[in-house]
Enzyme design. Structure first.
Site, PDB file in Angstrom:
ATOM      1  N   THR A 174     -21.743  -5.620   6.149  1.00  0.00           N
ATOM      2  CA  THR A 174     -21.331  -4.506   6.974  1.00  0.00           C
ATOM      3  C   THR A 174     -21.983  -3.264   6.425  1.00  0.00           C
ATOM      4  OG1 THR A 174     -19.648  -4.442   5.356  1.00  0.00           O
ATOM      5  CG2 THR A 174     -19.046  -5.957   7.199  1.00  0.00           C
TER       6      THR A 174
ATOM      7  N   GLY B  99      -6.237  -9.999   1.015  1.00  0.00           N
ATOM      8  CA  GLY B  99      -6.080 -11.116   1.470  1.00  0.00           C
ATOM      9  C   GLY B  99      -5.171 -11.316   2.641  1.00  0.00           C
TER      10      GLY B  99
ATOM     11  N   ASP C 220       0.743  -1.136   0.055  1.00  0.00           N
ATOM     12  CA  ASP C 220       0.150  -0.084   0.005  1.00  0.00           C
ATOM     13  C   ASP C 220       0.942   1.280  -0.042  1.00  0.00           C
ATOM     14  OD1 ASP C 220      -2.063  -1.714   0.053  1.00  0.00           O
ATOM     15  OD2 ASP C 220      -2.772  -1.193   1.968  1.00  0.00           O
TER      16      ASP C 220
ATOM     17  N   ASP D 285     -11.573  -5.954   6.151  1.00  0.00           N
ATOM     18  CA  ASP D 285     -10.630  -7.199   6.206  1.00  0.00           C
ATOM     19  C   ASP D 285     -10.635  -7.544   7.505  1.00  0.00           C
ATOM     20  OD1 ASP D 285     -10.017  -6.717   3.302  1.00  0.00           O
ATOM     21  OD2 ASP D 285      -8.484  -5.353   3.817  1.00  0.00           O
TER      22      ASP D 285
ATOM     23  N   ASN E  55      -4.203  -8.841   4.400  1.00  0.00           N
ATOM     24  CA  ASN E  55      -4.477  -7.839   5.494  1.00  0.00           C
ATOM     25  C   ASN E  55      -5.784  -8.885   6.304  1.00  0.00           C
ATOM     26  OD1 ASN E  55      -3.559  -5.574   4.639  1.00  0.00           O
ATOM     27  ND2 ASN E  55      -5.561  -5.104   3.671  1.00  0.00           N
TER      28      ASN E  55
HETATM   29  O1  RIB Z   1      -9.052  -3.701   1.846  1.00  0.00           O
HETATM   30  C1  RIB Z   1      -8.143  -2.464   1.771  1.00  0.00           C
HETATM   31  C2  RIB Z   1      -7.159  -3.125   0.986  1.00  0.00           C
HETATM   32  O2  RIB Z   1      -7.547  -2.808  -0.308  1.00  0.00           O
HETATM   33  C3  RIB Z   1      -5.801  -2.301   0.963  1.00  0.00           C
HETATM   34  O3  RIB Z   1      -4.717  -2.883   1.949  1.00  0.00           O
HETATM   35  C4  RIB Z   1      -5.216  -2.429  -0.390  1.00  0.00           C
HETATM   36  O4  RIB Z   1      -4.397  -3.144  -0.711  1.00  0.00           O
HETATM   37  C5  RIB Z   1      -6.406  -2.912  -1.244  1.00  0.00           C
HETATM   38  O5  RIB Z   1      -6.182  -4.207  -1.695  1.00  0.00           O
END
Ligand code: RIB
Length: 297
Positions: free
Chosen positions: A213, A41, A13, A245, A43
């Site tokens: 959500t 994934g 990111d 996530d 995360n």
């Molecule tokens: O859900 C957040 C994620 O979405 C971020 O970390 C980014 O990489 C995108 O995949």
């Protein structure tokens, strides 16, 4: 300890903090820039590991510097990376993220994530056979998502599908899903329905159980045929990146405690994550969630 397999994306990111979002053609001066491991994934894998689960990841990184960092990051969280491929002559996935006023805008370039294959998923069959829950999202190719649902069904393990980023999906896939975890926009897209339709009506129409959500309003789920609302926990929002996530990971980790408890803990875990910067930067450990819940009435 819950055993969780995550099939999904791994991104770096590239996060810019800004006073507000730039308009088309506009240049803004930001206040800070950070590179933080992310990807839906990864995360979910990291959030589940921090909550105490045994986690294995199926995914791919590139053969660039980000790939080494992302791979090492997963290892340092205690995640089994046996099924994380390193793709030659390919870059790692990236997400360019602007954070302004607690909200975000994200552009993802999948790169190595687009090379995750059904064969790679099938090669992880032994992990599926031992798993309590499998988590999958829509940032890897759809044929790999389908392979995950089919392998989960064969192994008799519940699969949580987080349909993000939103895409329309074949209804027969949804019959292989234990819980679908969209927001309202994602649910309407998956079902090819009117985005303004009442979300409770959309939940009823879905061919699988839905845990919906609603950001700071919390989550909705169905219990004994009735729609149940779990209110959100109030926090000072700093960065909502990765909140979904974190929610999915906590739901998976606590699923064996029953859906109402799992959804409550998932809302609490996501609320803590929103109060901190960065997707993986904000994900709490199990003891922090316990302490947070003790402070709530
Ligand atoms: O859900 C957040 C994620 O979405 C971020 O970390 C980014 O990489 C995108 O995949």
């Amino acid at each position: 300890m819950a055993r969780i397999v995550v099939v999904g994306s791994i991104n770096m990111d590239l996060v810019t903090l800004a006073p507000r979002f730039a308009g088309p053609g506009e240049t803004l001066i930001g206040t800070r820039f950070l590179t933080i491991p992310g990807g839906k994934g990864a995360n979910q894998a990291v959030a589940a590991a921090r909550l105490g689960a045994h986690v294995a990841m199926v995914g791919a990184v590139g053969d660039d510097a980000f790939g080494s960092q992302l791979h090492q990051g997963l290892v340092s969280e205690g995640i089994d990376v046996t099924h994380v491929a390193r793709i030659r002559d390919e870059g790692s996935g990236t997400a360019s993220i602007t954070v302004a006023g607690g909200e975000n805008q994200i552009v993802v370039v999948p790169a190595a994530n687009s090379r995750v294959t059904p064969a790679q998923v099938d090669a992880a069959a032994a992990l599926f056979a031992e798993a309590d829950v499998v988590l999958v999202q829509l940032e890897t190719p759809l044929d790999a998502v389908e392979a995950t649902l089919r392998l989960g069904k064969r192994a008799g393990v519940p699969v949580i599908l987080n349909p993000a980023p939103a895409q329309r999906l074949p209804p027969e896939w949804l019959s292989m899903v234990r819980y679908l975890t969209p927001n309202q926009h994602e649910l309407a897209t998956v079902l090819n329905a009117d985005p303004d339709a009442d979300f409770r009506e959309l939940m009823r129409r879905a061919p699988c159980p839905v845990v919906l959500t609603r950001g700071e309003e919390g989550a909705w789920f169905t219990e004994n045929g009735e729609a149940v609302h779990q209110p959100g926990f109030k926090v000072q929002a700093v960065d909502s990146t990765g909140a979904g996530d974190t929610f999915n990971a906590a739901l998976a980790v606590h699923l064996s405690e029953g859906l109402p408890t799992a959804v409550r803990k998932a809302c609490a875990t996501a609320a803590i994550a929103v109060s901190r910067l960065g997707a993986q930067g904000g994900m709490p450990r199990a003891d922090e969630v316990t302490r947070f819940l003790e402070t709530q009435s």
